[in-house]
Scaffold this motif. Structure first.
Motif, short mmCIF file in Angstrom:
data_model
loop_
_atom_site.label_atom_id
_atom_site.label_comp_id
_atom_site.label_asym_id
_atom_site.label_seq_id
_atom_site.Cartn_x
_atom_site.Cartn_y
_atom_site.Cartn_z
N PRO A 51 0.30 1.11 10.34
CA PRO A 51 -0.86 1.71 10.99
C PRO A 51 -0.82 1.61 12.52
O PRO A 51 -1.46 2.39 13.22
N LYS A 89 2.19 2.55 2.57
CA LYS A 89 1.73 3.29 3.75
C LYS A 89 2.57 2.92 4.96
O LYS A 89 3.07 1.79 5.07
N GLU A 90 2.67 3.87 5.87
CA GLU A 90 3.38 3.62 7.12
C GLU A 90 2.60 2.62 7.97
O GLU A 90 1.39 2.43 7.79
N THR A 134 1.33 4.77 13.27
CA THR A 134 0.65 6.05 13.03
C THR A 134 -0.58 6.22 13.92
O THR A 134 -0.99 7.35 14.20
N HIS A 146 0.81 -1.22 0.00
CA HIS A 146 0.00 0.00 0.00
C HIS A 146 0.85 1.27 0.00
O HIS A 146 0.30 2.37 -0.19
#
Length: 427
Positions: free
Chosen positions: A201, A198-199, A204, A196
Motif C-alpha cells: 500500500p 495485495k500490492e 500503490t 491479503h
C-alpha cells in the motif's frame, strides 16, 4: 512550500543559510544541492530546531536510534538515551518505539530533541494493529492516520518501505536468500501483502505519501525492505531490483518538489561496499544515501558497533552521506545507555574517516589541530579537540617544564626534542 521548491525558486531560506555556515561553504553551494536533490535539509514546518544538511559535498552525518521496546513503558530511560546520544554528537535522532503509549513516547522525545527527528510510521501502525487484534488487520487508512499524526507532531523525516513489491518478494524467494526480510516493519508489511494478496500500500498510495510530504515539508527516507541480512545475500537480484524501483520513486518525489533520500544496505562484505554505493547513487540520481551499517562480518554478535563502523567508514569514503549508528547490542539485545554512547562515537569516527578520504576541509583541519596538540603535549587542548574527551586522563604526573624521574638530565627524549627544536613536557 518545501525546501526543494524554495531552492528551485532561488530562495535562500534560513535553513540553507544555517547549513552553509555549519559546513563552511557558500550559500550557493547548498542552494544548488537542495535544488538538484543531492542535498536534503529535514525540517518539518511545524517544528523549529537546529538544522542539518545531508548530502553531496557535505560532512557525513550520523543518526542515533532510540525508542521503547515491546511491552516497555520506560520513557525516562529512552529520554536518558536521547540526552546521551545528543551529548555524544549525533546529528539526528530516530524514534523507533514499539512499546507503551507510542504517541506519548514520541512527543516526549520531540520536546527534548533540538535536532531533526525521524520515525518509521509502519512501526506504530503495526503495533497498534497488534494491540487491537493482530498485524494482518492493519488497514491502509491506519497507516496514513499514523503518518499524518506524526507529521503534525513535528517529525522531520520518515523511513518508508515503499519499493518492496510483490514482484521483488517473488524474486527474493526464487533467489533462495539465507535471510528473507530482516527489518521488523518490512517483514510485517511483507506478511500483510502476502496474506491479503495485495500490492504494497505504500507503493500503490505513493502519491498520497507525497501529498503529506508536501504539506509538512517532510523528507522521505525510502528504506530498502529487502536489504541483505547476511553478507551472503548482498547485491542479490532482489536487492538490485528494489533499487530500480527506489530510483523511480526518487524521480516522482522530485517532480513534485519533495525532499528524498535512500536508506540501505544492511550486511555486505567489504568487496561489495564501493559497488553498492555507486550503484545506488547511479540508479537514484545522487539522492543522499543513508546507510544502516553496513555490517561487514556476521561472526561477532556483541561487537557489531565495530563491524558496522568499519563498513561505514569505507562506505562514507565512497560517497555515503548519512550513517545510522549500530550498537554492540544489535543482534544480542536492547541497547544500554553505554551502548548508545559507544555506538554514536563509533559512527562519528567512521564518518570522520570517510570525510578525510573525501577531502573534507573541516575534517582535515580537525586532524591537524589534534596533531599539533599532541606535540608538544597539550592535554587541555586535546580535550577541546578530541571526539571523546572523557578518554583523556593525565598523561603522566608531569608539571611545568621537562622533567624525567628515571633518566634525569641524560634523557634520549630530551636530546631528540632539542634536536627538533621542541619543548616536551612528557616522558
Amino acid at each position: 512550500m518545501t525546501q526543494l521548491k524554495q531552492a528551485r525558486l532561488g530562495n535562500v531560506t534560513p535553513q540553507i543559510r544555517e547549513v552553509a555556515e555549519q559546513e563552511g561553504v557558500d550559500e550557493a553551494v547548498i542552494l544548488r544541492g537542495v535544488a538538484e536533490g543531492t542535498i536534503v535539509i529535514p525540517a518539518n514546518v511545524r517544528r523549529p530546531h537546529q538544522n542539518v544538511g545531508i548530502g553531496k559535498g557535505l560532512s557525513t552525518k550520523v543518526s542515533a536510534s532510540i525508542g521503547t521496546a515491546k511491552g516497555s513503558t520506560a520513557y525516562q530511560a529512552e529520554l536518558a538515551k536521547l540526552a546521551c546520544a545528543l551529548q555524544a554528537g549525533a546529528h539526528t535522532i530516530m524514534d523507533l518505539s514499539i512499546g507503551g503509549d507510542l504517541d506519548l513516547a514520541r512527543r516526549q522525545i520531540i520536546a527534548q530533541c533540538d535536532r531533526p527527528l525521524g520515525t518509521l510510521p509502519l512501526y506504530q501502525a503495526f503495533r497498534e494493529a497488534v494491540n487491537n487484534s493482530n498485524a494482518l488487520d492493519m488497514t491502509e487508512e491506519d497507516f496514513f492516520r499514523v503518518m499524518e499524526k506524526q507529521a503534525l507532531d513535528g517529525v522531520d523525516f520518515m523511513g518508508l518501505h515503499c519499493a518492496m513489491t510483490l514482484r521483488t518478494l517473488e524474486t527474493a524467494k526464487k533467489q533462495g536468500r539465507l535471510h528473507d526480510v530482516v527489518s521488523w516493519g518490512g517483514s510485517l508489511l511483507a506478511g500483510w501483502m502476502l496474506y491479503h494478496g495485495k500490492e504494497n500500500p505504500l507503493y500503490t498510495n505513493y502519491d498520497r505519501i507525497l501529498d503529506l510530504a508536501q504539506k509538512y515539508d517532510l523528507t522521505l527516507s525510502l528504506a530498502d525492505g529487502l536489504r541483505p541480512g547476511a553478507i551472503f545475500d548482498s547485491l542479490d537480484r532482489a536487492q538490485v531490483q528494489e533499487m530500480i524501483f527506489l530510483g523511480e520513486l526518487v524521480d516522482r518525489a522530485r517532480e513534485v518538489e519533495v525532499q528524498i533520500m535512500i536508506k540501505g544496505p544492511g550486511h555486505a562484505p567489504l568487496s561489495h561496499l564501493e559497488t553498492t554505493v555507486k550503484l545506488m547513487k547511479q540508479v537514484c540520481l545522487e539522492a543522499p544515501y543513508f546507510i544502516f551499517g553496513p555490517v561487514v562480518s556476521d561472526i561477532a554478535p556483541g561487537y557489531d558497533h565495530i563491524t558496522a563502523a568499519i563498513g561505514a567508514a569505507i562506505s562514507a569514503a565512497k560517497g555515503v552521506d548519512f550513517i545510522c549508528y549500530v550498537t554492540a547490542a544489535e543482534h544480542v539485545g536492547f541497547p544500554s545507555l553505554d551502548d548508545v554512547r559507544t555506538g554514536v562515537i563509533a559512527s562519528l569516527l567512521a564518518a570522520h574517516i570517510g570525510d578525510l578520504e573525501k577531502g573534507n576541509r573541516q575534517a582535515w583541519d580537525w586532524e591537524l589541530a589534534m596533531d599539533k596538540a599532541r606535540n608538544p603535549w597539550d592535554e587541555a587542548a586535546q580535550k577541546q579537540i578530541a571526539l571523546d574527551p572523557s578518554k583523556l586522563g593525565a598523561a603522566c604526573n608531569m608539571e611545568g617544564s621537562y622533567r624525567c624521574s628515571r633518566c634525569g638530565a641524560k634523557c634520549a627524549k630530551k636530546v631528540l626534542a632539542e634536536y627538533f627544536g621542541k619543548d616536551i613536557s612528557y616522558c
